[in-house]
Design a protein around this motif. Structure first.
Motif, PDB file in Angstrom:
ATOM      1  N   MET A   1     100.932  48.352 -46.321  1.00 35.51           N
ATOM      2  CA  MET A   1     100.654  48.542 -47.723  1.00 35.51           C
ATOM      3  C   MET A   1      99.915  49.855 -47.918  1.00 35.51           C
ATOM      4  O   MET A   1      99.068  50.221 -47.128  1.00 35.51           O
ATOM      5  N   VAL A   2     100.252  50.548 -48.957  1.00 36.95           N
ATOM      6  CA  VAL A   2      99.589  51.810 -49.266  1.00 36.95           C
ATOM      7  C   VAL A   2      98.179  51.493 -49.766  1.00 36.95           C
ATOM      8  O   VAL A   2      97.905  50.440 -50.317  1.00 36.95           O
ATOM      9  N   MET A   3      97.269  52.455 -49.567  1.00 39.75           N
ATOM     10  CA  MET A   3      95.875  52.255 -49.934  1.00 39.75           C
ATOM     11  C   MET A   3      95.708  51.933 -51.416  1.00 39.75           C
ATOM     12  O   MET A   3      94.906  51.075 -51.772  1.00 39.75           O
ATOM     13  N   THR A   4      96.432  52.599 -52.295  1.00 39.09           N
ATOM     14  CA  THR A   4      96.270  52.354 -53.725  1.00 39.09           C
ATOM     15  C   THR A   4      96.751  50.952 -54.104  1.00 39.09           C
ATOM     16  O   THR A   4      96.202  50.348 -55.011  1.00 39.09           O
ATOM     17  N   GLU A   5      97.760  50.445 -53.414  1.00 43.34           N
ATOM     18  CA  GLU A   5      98.215  49.083 -53.686  1.00 43.34           C
ATOM     19  C   GLU A   5      97.142  48.068 -53.329  1.00 43.34           C
ATOM     20  O   GLU A   5      96.968  47.073 -54.017  1.00 43.34           O
ATOM     21  N   LYS A   6      96.405  48.325 -52.274  1.00 44.51           N
ATOM     22  CA  LYS A   6      95.331  47.415 -51.878  1.00 44.51           C
ATOM     23  C   LYS A   6      94.208  47.420 -52.906  1.00 44.51           C
ATOM     24  O   LYS A   6      93.652  46.371 -53.222  1.00 44.51           O
ATOM     25  N   TYR A   7      93.904  48.587 -53.439  1.00 45.75           N
ATOM     26  CA  TYR A   7      92.850  48.657 -54.453  1.00 45.75           C
ATOM     27  C   TYR A   7      93.320  48.065 -55.781  1.00 45.75           C
ATOM     28  O   TYR A   7      92.521  47.471 -56.507  1.00 45.75           O
ATOM     29  N   CYS A   8      94.606  48.200 -56.093  1.00 44.61           N
ATOM     30  CA  CYS A   8      95.149  47.535 -57.288  1.00 44.61           C
ATOM     31  C   CYS A   8      95.102  46.019 -57.116  1.00 44.61           C
ATOM     32  O   CYS A   8      94.790  45.293 -58.063  1.00 44.61           O
ATOM     33  N   PHE A   9      95.400  45.544 -55.909  1.00 42.42           N
ATOM     34  CA  PHE A   9      95.288  44.123 -55.630  1.00 42.42           C
ATOM     35  C   PHE A   9      93.841  43.659 -55.774  1.00 42.42           C
ATOM     36  O   PHE A   9      93.575  42.581 -56.312  1.00 42.42           O
ATOM     37  N   LEU A  10      92.899  44.475 -55.333  1.00 42.38           N
ATOM     38  CA  LEU A  10      91.489  44.138 -55.482  1.00 42.38           C
ATOM     39  C   LEU A  10      91.089  44.071 -56.950  1.00 42.38           C
ATOM     40  O   LEU A  10      90.375  43.155 -57.365  1.00 42.38           O
ATOM     41  N   LEU A  11      91.589  44.998 -57.760  1.00 42.65           N
ATOM     42  CA  LEU A  11      91.292  44.994 -59.193  1.00 42.65           C
ATOM     43  C   LEU A  11      91.873  43.750 -59.865  1.00 42.65           C
ATOM     44  O   LEU A  11      91.181  43.083 -60.632  1.00 42.65           O
ATOM     45  N   ILE A  12      93.107  43.415 -59.541  1.00 42.52           N
ATOM     46  CA  ILE A  12      93.754  42.238 -60.136  1.00 42.52           C
ATOM     47  C   ILE A  12      93.070  40.958 -59.664  1.00 42.52           C
ATOM     48  O   ILE A  12      92.842  40.039 -60.453  1.00 42.52           O
ATOM     49  N   ASP A  13      92.685  40.902 -58.391  1.00 41.55           N
ATOM     50  CA  ASP A  13      91.988  39.732 -57.873  1.00 41.55           C
ATOM     51  C   ASP A  13      90.626  39.563 -58.552  1.00 41.55           C
ATOM     52  O   ASP A  13      90.246  38.448 -58.908  1.00 41.55           O
ATOM     53  N   SER A  14      89.917  40.651 -58.763  1.00 38.67           N
ATOM     54  CA  SER A  14      88.623  40.574 -59.445  1.00 38.67           C
ATOM     55  C   SER A  14      88.797  40.139 -60.892  1.00 38.67           C
ATOM     56  O   SER A  14      87.986  39.374 -61.422  1.00 38.67           O
ATOM     57  N   PHE A  15      89.849  40.609 -61.540  1.00 39.39           N
ATOM     58  CA  PHE A  15      90.112  40.240 -62.926  1.00 39.39           C
ATOM     59  C   PHE A  15      90.409  38.743 -63.040  1.00 39.39           C
ATOM     60  O   PHE A  15      89.836  38.047 -63.859  1.00 39.39           O
ATOM     61  N   ILE A  16      91.301  38.249 -62.195  1.00 44.70           N
ATOM     62  CA  ILE A  16      91.714  36.852 -62.273  1.00 44.70           C
ATOM     63  C   ILE A  16      90.584  35.914 -61.869  1.00 44.70           C
ATOM     64  O   ILE A  16      90.384  34.867 -62.483  1.00 44.70           O
ATOM     65  N   SER A  17      89.802  36.319 -60.872  1.00 47.79           N
ATOM     66  CA  SER A  17      88.749  35.419 -60.406  1.00 47.79           C
ATOM     67  C   SER A  17      87.557  35.367 -61.348  1.00 47.79           C
ATOM     68  O   SER A  17      86.703  34.499 -61.198  1.00 47.79           O
ATOM     69  N   THR A  18      87.485  36.252 -62.333  1.00 48.15           N
ATOM     70  CA  THR A  18      86.366  36.249 -63.267  1.00 48.15           C
ATOM     71  C   THR A  18      86.737  35.589 -64.587  1.00 48.15           C
ATOM     72  O   THR A  18      85.869  35.368 -65.422  1.00 48.15           O
ATOM     73  N   LEU A  19      87.990  35.257 -64.800  1.00 48.56           N
ATOM     74  CA  LEU A  19      88.386  34.627 -66.056  1.00 48.56           C
ATOM     75  C   LEU A  19      87.783  33.231 -66.178  1.00 48.56           C
ATOM     76  O   LEU A  19      87.018  32.794 -65.339  1.00 48.56           O
ATOM     77  N   VAL A  20      88.133  32.533 -67.223  1.00 51.57           N
ATOM     78  CA  VAL A  20      87.469  31.289 -67.594  1.00 51.57           C
ATOM     79  C   VAL A  20      87.505  30.239 -66.480  1.00 51.57           C
ATOM     80  O   VAL A  20      86.514  29.587 -66.206  1.00 51.57           O
ATOM     81  N   LEU A  21      88.626  30.055 -65.825  1.00 50.90           N
ATOM     82  CA  LEU A  21      88.720  29.079 -64.741  1.00 50.90           C
ATOM     83  C   LEU A  21      88.986  29.779 -63.408  1.00 50.90           C
ATOM     84  O   LEU A  21      90.122  29.834 -62.940  1.00 50.90           O
ATOM     85  N   PRO A  22      87.951  30.321 -62.802  1.00 49.30           N
ATOM     86  CA  PRO A  22      88.173  31.061 -61.558  1.00 49.30           C
ATOM     87  C   PRO A  22      88.483  30.132 -60.391  1.00 49.30           C
ATOM     88  O   PRO A  22      87.845  29.105 -60.210  1.00 49.30           O
TER      89      PRO A  22
END
Length: 138
Positions: free
Chosen positions: A1-22
């Protein structure tokens, strides 16, 4: 995986895990810290902060939508909440990083009409200090 894809995955994971029902709180961030294969800790921290703050803003708007729906149902309730907003701002800053309770507090902050700029600042500080704690511990 390219480095930017890993950081995009980290951003999406942080977004989803902080929503109302993490489901989990920052699994990708903790995993990336644990394996220490990444030298750009600041980039990881930045991606996590952006994802968590965006999800916090979504939670705040959800609280505003609940307030709007309640005022449509109960038209005689038009009270300004000053003291609860100050207490809510303190609660957001201290407890926003906790997996389930933090999301509920963010929704309550939107319901109590906490200023969005104060809210973003307190959510950012909360997740920043919890992320720094994870960086120094792991």
């Amino acid at each position: 995986m390219v480095m930017t894809e890993k950081y995009c995955f980290l951003l999406i994971d942080s977004f989803i895990s902080t929503l109302v029902l993490p489901v989990h709180q920052g699994f990708a961030f903790k995993t990336m810290l644990y394996f220490k294969e990444y030298n750009a800790i600041l980039a990881m921290l930045f991606c996590r902060m952006i994802g968590c703050c965006l999800a916090g803003i979504v939670n705040w708007f959800l609280g505003r939508a609940i307030f709007y729906a309640r005022t449509l149902y109960h038209s005689d309730d038009n009270h300004e909440h000053k003291l609860p907003c100050v207490l809510t701002a303190c609660a957001v800053m201290l407890l926003s990083w906790i997996p389930v309770l933090g999301s509920v507090i963010q929704v309550i902050a939107g319901y109590l009409k906490l200023n969005i700029y104060v809210f973003i600042f307190t959510v950012f500080l909360s997740y920043f200090f919890s992320s720094l704690y994870l960086i120094f511990i792991i």
